[in-house]
Design a protein around this motif. Structure first.
Motif, PDB file in Angstrom:
ATOM      1  N   THR A  50      -3.492 -66.546 -52.141  1.00  0.00           N
ATOM      2  CA  THR A  50      -2.265 -65.815 -51.992  1.00  0.00           C
ATOM      3  C   THR A  50      -2.195 -65.325 -50.715  1.00  0.00           C
ATOM      4  O   THR A  50      -1.234 -64.904 -50.141  1.00  0.00           O
ATOM      5  CB  THR A  50      -1.934 -64.922 -53.089  1.00  0.00           C
ATOM      6  N   TRP A  51      -3.332 -64.712 -50.124  1.00  0.00           N
ATOM      7  CA  TRP A  51      -3.513 -63.927 -49.062  1.00  0.00           C
ATOM      8  C   TRP A  51      -2.949 -64.966 -47.693  1.00  0.00           C
ATOM      9  O   TRP A  51      -3.416 -65.798 -47.282  1.00  0.00           O
ATOM     10  CB  TRP A  51      -4.807 -63.539 -48.711  1.00  0.00           C
ATOM     11  N   PRO A  52      -2.104 -64.219 -46.661  1.00  0.00           N
ATOM     12  CA  PRO A  52      -2.237 -64.876 -45.403  1.00  0.00           C
ATOM     13  C   PRO A  52      -3.349 -64.618 -44.652  1.00  0.00           C
ATOM     14  O   PRO A  52      -4.048 -63.802 -44.930  1.00  0.00           O
ATOM     15  CB  PRO A  52      -1.052 -63.943 -44.809  1.00  0.00           C
ATOM     16  N   PRO A  53      -3.419 -65.475 -43.978  1.00  0.00           N
ATOM     17  CA  PRO A  53      -2.844 -66.685 -43.237  1.00  0.00           C
ATOM     18  C   PRO A  53      -3.027 -67.769 -44.429  1.00  0.00           C
ATOM     19  O   PRO A  53      -3.980 -68.039 -44.911  1.00  0.00           O
ATOM     20  CB  PRO A  53      -3.558 -67.215 -42.059  1.00  0.00           C
ATOM     21  N   ASN A  54      -2.026 -68.438 -44.709  1.00  0.00           N
ATOM     22  CA  ASN A  54      -1.932 -69.541 -45.416  1.00  0.00           C
ATOM     23  C   ASN A  54      -1.261 -70.876 -44.985  1.00  0.00           C
ATOM     24  O   ASN A  54      -0.516 -70.667 -43.920  1.00  0.00           O
ATOM     25  CB  ASN A  54      -1.459 -69.114 -46.991  1.00  0.00           C
ATOM     26  N   MET A  75       4.841 -55.316 -49.424  1.00  0.00           N
ATOM     27  CA  MET A  75       3.969 -54.936 -50.471  1.00  0.00           C
ATOM     28  C   MET A  75       4.504 -56.125 -51.701  1.00  0.00           C
ATOM     29  O   MET A  75       5.502 -56.134 -52.097  1.00  0.00           O
ATOM     30  CB  MET A  75       4.182 -53.773 -51.035  1.00  0.00           C
ATOM     31  N   TYR A  76       3.360 -56.889 -52.128  1.00  0.00           N
ATOM     32  CA  TYR A  76       3.497 -57.952 -53.168  1.00  0.00           C
ATOM     33  C   TYR A  76       4.393 -58.973 -52.745  1.00  0.00           C
ATOM     34  O   TYR A  76       4.706 -59.927 -53.565  1.00  0.00           O
ATOM     35  CB  TYR A  76       4.161 -57.241 -54.259  1.00  0.00           C
ATOM     36  N   SER A  77       4.862 -59.234 -51.588  1.00  0.00           N
ATOM     37  CA  SER A  77       5.602 -60.400 -51.004  1.00  0.00           C
ATOM     38  C   SER A  77       4.490 -61.781 -51.248  1.00  0.00           C
ATOM     39  O   SER A  77       4.765 -62.885 -51.425  1.00  0.00           O
ATOM     40  CB  SER A  77       5.816 -60.221 -49.689  1.00  0.00           C
ATOM     41  N   ASP A  78       3.050 -61.649 -50.980  1.00  0.00           N
ATOM     42  CA  ASP A  78       2.141 -62.616 -51.225  1.00  0.00           C
ATOM     43  C   ASP A  78       2.137 -63.067 -52.857  1.00  0.00           C
ATOM     44  O   ASP A  78       2.223 -64.219 -52.878  1.00  0.00           O
ATOM     45  CB  ASP A  78       0.728 -62.244 -51.062  1.00  0.00           C
ATOM     46  N   PRO A  79       1.951 -62.251 -53.689  1.00  0.00           N
ATOM     47  CA  PRO A  79       2.265 -62.975 -54.938  1.00  0.00           C
ATOM     48  C   PRO A  79       3.590 -63.269 -55.466  1.00  0.00           C
ATOM     49  O   PRO A  79       3.572 -64.450 -56.212  1.00  0.00           O
ATOM     50  CB  PRO A  79       1.664 -61.658 -56.023  1.00  0.00           C
ATOM     51  N   ASP A  80       4.553 -62.749 -54.897  1.00  0.00           N
ATOM     52  CA  ASP A  80       5.807 -63.146 -55.131  1.00  0.00           C
ATOM     53  C   ASP A  80       5.943 -64.572 -54.722  1.00  0.00           C
ATOM     54  O   ASP A  80       6.689 -65.487 -55.198  1.00  0.00           O
ATOM     55  CB  ASP A  80       6.903 -62.363 -54.620  1.00  0.00           C
ATOM     56  N   PHE A  81       5.562 -64.846 -53.630  1.00  0.00           N
ATOM     57  CA  PHE A  81       5.461 -66.345 -52.850  1.00  0.00           C
ATOM     58  C   PHE A  81       5.051 -67.294 -53.593  1.00  0.00           C
ATOM     59  O   PHE A  81       5.262 -68.309 -54.060  1.00  0.00           O
ATOM     60  CB  PHE A  81       5.104 -66.203 -51.491  1.00  0.00           C
ATOM     61  N   SER A  82       3.673 -66.813 -54.143  1.00  0.00           N
ATOM     62  CA  SER A  82       2.951 -67.896 -54.961  1.00  0.00           C
ATOM     63  C   SER A  82       3.582 -67.882 -56.398  1.00  0.00           C
ATOM     64  O   SER A  82       3.695 -69.206 -56.832  1.00  0.00           O
ATOM     65  CB  SER A  82       1.537 -67.094 -55.209  1.00  0.00           C
TER      66      SER A  82
END
Length: 183
Positions: A50-54, A75-82
């Protein structure tokens, strides 16, 4: 696919190499030491990237709409994208140990007023971010291609129930606060 983070202080997630202290700001960053030692940390590829860079194909990025602006400043944009990728049918979330990036932790986000990403994630998806990461993506577990997309249904049902209780608590707390303000 995500790179593997190296961070200066101990961290709860097994996907992160920590502590790996090469400075905690640009002024204290020891780049030459990092470049000499970053490969020495033994770490497997891991599940639940989930972590950038991806890396995500542009057609998939466009299909899910990239990162959601409602999670800004991040905040929590990474898990939301996943979660959006999961809902679009993606089941392979792999963290690559050989691709490493140094993370200074909260140097930029510490300067902004943060959104309540945890609550936003729960409201949007009906499950806590922690439950999604642990029960669906298995973030931080050693990567096993045979386990991609496999879910422990019993554990997930418990997490969903716990998430619903938490969601109800937030709604109750919000309405109790609203009632107090109207008095």
């Amino acid at each position: 696919m995500s790179a593997t983070l190296l961070q200066p202080r101990p961290f709860f997630c097994k996907s992160v190499i920590a502590p790996a202290d090469f400075g905690d700001s640009l002024n204290t960053f020891r780049e030459k030491e990092l470049l000499a030692k970053f490969r020495l940390f033994d770490h497997p590829d891991w599940c639940g990237a989930t972590w950038p860079p991806n890396v995500v194909h542009t057609s998939l990025w466009d299909r899910v709409g990239g990162y959601s602006v409602e999670f800004s400043p991040g905040m929590y944009s990474d898990p939301d994208f996943s979660a959006k990728l999961w809902m679009a049918g993606v089941r392979l979330f792999k963290g690559l140990s050989a691709s490493r990036v140094y993370h200074f932790e909260a140097r930029s986000t510490g300067r902004v007023r943060k959104n309540d990403g945890s609550r936003q994630f729960l409201s949007k998806w009906g499950i806590t971010s922690a439950s999604f990461m642990r029960g669906i993506l298995h973030r931080g577990e050693p990567f096993d291609p045979g386990c991609a997309g496999k879910i422990n249904r019993i554990a997930l049902q418990k997490d969903l129930l716990r998430s619903r209780v938490k969601q109800f608590f937030y709604l109750f707390k919000k309405s109790a606060l609203a009632n107090t303000l109207w008095k």
